[in-house]
Write a protein that holds these residues in place. Sequence first.
Motif, PDB file in Angstrom:
ATOM      1  N   ARG A 158       1.095  -1.393   0.044  1.00  0.00           N
ATOM      2  CA  ARG A 158      -0.194   0.277   0.266  1.00  0.00           C
ATOM      3  C   ARG A 158       0.369   1.381  -0.250  1.00  0.00           C
ATOM      4  O   ARG A 158       0.906   2.233   0.867  1.00  0.00           O
ATOM      5  CB  ARG A 158      -1.086  -0.062   1.614  1.00  0.00           C
ATOM      6  N   PRO A 159       1.855   1.615  -1.444  1.00  0.00           N
ATOM      7  CA  PRO A 159       2.812   2.667  -0.839  1.00  0.00           C
ATOM      8  C   PRO A 159       2.796   3.669  -0.925  1.00  0.00           C
ATOM      9  O   PRO A 159       2.979   4.615  -0.029  1.00  0.00           O
ATOM     10  CB  PRO A 159       3.213   2.146  -2.419  1.00  0.00           C
ATOM     11  N   THR A 191       9.165  -6.810   3.976  1.00  0.00           N
ATOM     12  CA  THR A 191       9.386  -6.066   3.028  1.00  0.00           C
ATOM     13  C   THR A 191       8.486  -5.640   2.931  1.00  0.00           C
ATOM     14  O   THR A 191       7.389  -5.460   2.969  1.00  0.00           O
ATOM     15  CB  THR A 191      10.522  -6.070   2.770  1.00  0.00           C
ATOM     16  N   GLY A 192       8.851  -3.900   2.193  1.00  0.00           N
ATOM     17  CA  GLY A 192       7.790  -3.091   1.595  1.00  0.00           C
ATOM     18  C   GLY A 192       7.741  -2.351   0.967  1.00  0.00           C
ATOM     19  O   GLY A 192       8.986  -2.132   0.348  1.00  0.00           O
ATOM     20  N   ASN A 193       6.921  -1.782   0.024  1.00  0.00           N
ATOM     21  CA  ASN A 193       6.806  -0.954  -1.542  1.00  0.00           C
ATOM     22  C   ASN A 193       6.877   0.666  -0.786  1.00  0.00           C
ATOM     23  O   ASN A 193       5.870   0.705  -0.658  1.00  0.00           O
ATOM     24  CB  ASN A 193       5.436  -1.712  -2.702  1.00  0.00           C
ATOM     25  N   GLY A 194       7.201   0.477  -1.927  1.00  0.00           N
ATOM     26  CA  GLY A 194       7.616   2.170  -2.238  1.00  0.00           C
ATOM     27  C   GLY A 194       8.761   2.531  -0.748  1.00  0.00           C
ATOM     28  O   GLY A 194      10.101   1.937  -0.342  1.00  0.00           O
ATOM     29  N   ASP A 195       8.504   3.773  -0.678  1.00  0.00           N
ATOM     30  CA  ASP A 195       9.700   4.612   0.751  1.00  0.00           C
ATOM     31  C   ASP A 195       9.402   4.831   2.215  1.00  0.00           C
ATOM     32  O   ASP A 195      10.618   4.323   2.732  1.00  0.00           O
ATOM     33  CB  ASP A 195       9.303   5.980   0.452  1.00  0.00           C
ATOM     34  N   VAL A 243      13.850  -3.282   6.258  1.00  0.00           N
ATOM     35  CA  VAL A 243      13.515  -2.280   5.998  1.00  0.00           C
ATOM     36  C   VAL A 243      13.703  -1.348   4.903  1.00  0.00           C
ATOM     37  O   VAL A 243      15.276  -1.059   5.260  1.00  0.00           O
ATOM     38  CB  VAL A 243      13.795  -2.079   8.000  1.00  0.00           C
ATOM     39  N   ASN A 244      13.005  -1.141   3.900  1.00  0.00           N
ATOM     40  CA  ASN A 244      13.433  -0.263   3.007  1.00  0.00           C
ATOM     41  C   ASN A 244      13.390   0.983   3.123  1.00  0.00           C
ATOM     42  O   ASN A 244      13.944   1.588   2.162  1.00  0.00           O
ATOM     43  CB  ASN A 244      12.923  -0.870   2.109  1.00  0.00           C
ATOM     44  N   GLY A 245      12.465   1.482   4.413  1.00  0.00           N
ATOM     45  CA  GLY A 245      12.509   3.041   4.549  1.00  0.00           C
ATOM     46  C   GLY A 245      11.245   2.816   6.491  1.00  0.00           C
ATOM     47  O   GLY A 245      12.077   2.340   6.626  1.00  0.00           O
ATOM     48  N   PRO A 246      11.069   4.199   6.395  1.00  0.00           N
ATOM     49  CA  PRO A 246      10.975   4.353   8.031  1.00  0.00           C
ATOM     50  C   PRO A 246      10.566   3.419   8.565  1.00  0.00           C
ATOM     51  O   PRO A 246       8.829   2.620   7.209  1.00  0.00           O
ATOM     52  CB  PRO A 246      10.122   6.392   7.553  1.00  0.00           C
ATOM     53  N   ALA A 247       9.538   2.682   9.538  1.00  0.00           N
ATOM     54  CA  ALA A 247       8.823   1.954   9.629  1.00  0.00           C
ATOM     55  C   ALA A 247       7.956   2.294  11.468  1.00  0.00           C
ATOM     56  O   ALA A 247       9.221   3.157  12.172  1.00  0.00           O
ATOM     57  CB  ALA A 247       9.658   1.075  10.844  1.00  0.00           C
ATOM     58  N   THR A 264      18.117   0.096   4.913  1.00  0.00           N
ATOM     59  CA  THR A 264      18.486   0.731   4.626  1.00  0.00           C
ATOM     60  C   THR A 264      18.773   2.208   5.794  1.00  0.00           C
ATOM     61  O   THR A 264      18.483   2.417   6.982  1.00  0.00           O
ATOM     62  CB  THR A 264      17.794   1.699   3.955  1.00  0.00           C
ATOM     63  N   ASP A 265      20.467   3.066   5.440  1.00  0.00           N
ATOM     64  CA  ASP A 265      20.413   4.179   6.415  1.00  0.00           C
ATOM     65  C   ASP A 265      19.469   5.224   6.385  1.00  0.00           C
ATOM     66  O   ASP A 265      19.723   6.099   7.104  1.00  0.00           O
ATOM     67  CB  ASP A 265      21.929   4.646   5.863  1.00  0.00           C
ATOM     68  N   LYS A 266      18.439   5.218   5.571  1.00  0.00           N
ATOM     69  CA  LYS A 266      18.061   6.149   5.135  1.00  0.00           C
ATOM     70  C   LYS A 266      16.274   5.583   6.209  1.00  0.00           C
ATOM     71  O   LYS A 266      14.922   6.125   6.671  1.00  0.00           O
ATOM     72  CB  LYS A 266      16.524   6.087   4.290  1.00  0.00           C
TER      73      LYS A 266
END
Length: 395
Positions: A158-159, A191-195, A243-247, A264-266
């Motif tokens: 649900r990006p 994992t997640g789709n998107g940012d 973890v591809n972005g904020p959680a 990711t470091d982001k």
Amino acid sequence: MAGVAGRLARRWSWSAFRSPVQVTCSQAFPLHVSGTAMMATQADFENAMSQVKLLKKDPGNEVKLKLYALYKQATEGPCNVPKPGVFDFVNKAKWDAWSGLGNVSKETARQNYVDLVSSLRSSESTSQVKPGAESQQGTYETLVVTSDDGITKIVLNRPAKKNAITTKMYHEIILALQAASKDDSALTVLTGNGDYYCSGNDLTNFTDIPPGGVEQKAKDSAVLLRDFVNCFIDFPKPLIAVVNGPAVGISVTLLGLFDIVYATDKATFHTPFTHLGQSPEGCSSYTFPKIMGSAKAAEMLIFGKKITAGEACAQGLVTQVFPDSTFQKEVWTRLKAFSKLPPNALKISKEIIRKNEKEKLHATNAEECQVLQSRWLSDECMNAVMGFLSKKAKL
């Protein structure tokens, strides 16, 4: 061993096992320990015994053993009968299952029995869907699930909503994990789709309440959350978070139940429970102090401190951090190498590492869900959530 298993199967016919007096343990469905406030009543227990008779499929010898052991523990208490002879295969298997429950209380065994029967009934209901549908990519509305090269990949999809978890997504993740636990893959990755990896609960879940149904909604949500977290506690294979972005929220608190967490470091990690009048979940009230110490856990869980990926790694919540530019390449190269390892050895190693904590994790999960059920019914929580939604609407 095959001969022993065959004799065991022949002597434990499923039709004979439907009698309630033969019900209750299995390693296929690990122990579910519930808080006293959510313990099953005697009526629930008797109803579960009746439901066993309605099962259409033979759940297998391991599940029958668990049913047998839980029934005996719930009705008679800890095993105190002599151990059968080594060649009395059936009775020895029953004795081992019952004895293996140790000093688990009758009340807890009764709850575990009810939970197990409910799981079996639920599994039969979902199996009425087209066979194998759970593993087909197009089946899910909120997820993308694929299996390739020994890896089952579950992607929150649900990006546009930052992968916020709706009630439907909760159910679909449960189904995806159940399917992944039984497929041929060696690893399962979330994992997640998107940012965003995941922005936590979709707070519109709190607005989807029928007139006069607030208490029932809170109860149903607590049961769903407990079942959801139990799937992570019980998952038999290595479980990796990418973890591809904020959680945020539950996507953070669950990380203590994963075997590896790559970020990711982001990425950032935020648990703003107090801000929303709520309390921790996902077993974080136990796992976070154990992982990072009580002071750092309090900063996150009580005071809602947002931490960076580097801080999360330094505190032990994240296994390793990668530069965002090379994150996907480095992580998936590593995971593909892991997936070539002997799958049974992976499962056995995880079981040895985790088995002594499962009872504690289930008890923690049950207690957290019971507390949250009360919080959701409080004016403080309702006002905080409505205030948050109101601010979002003005943006």
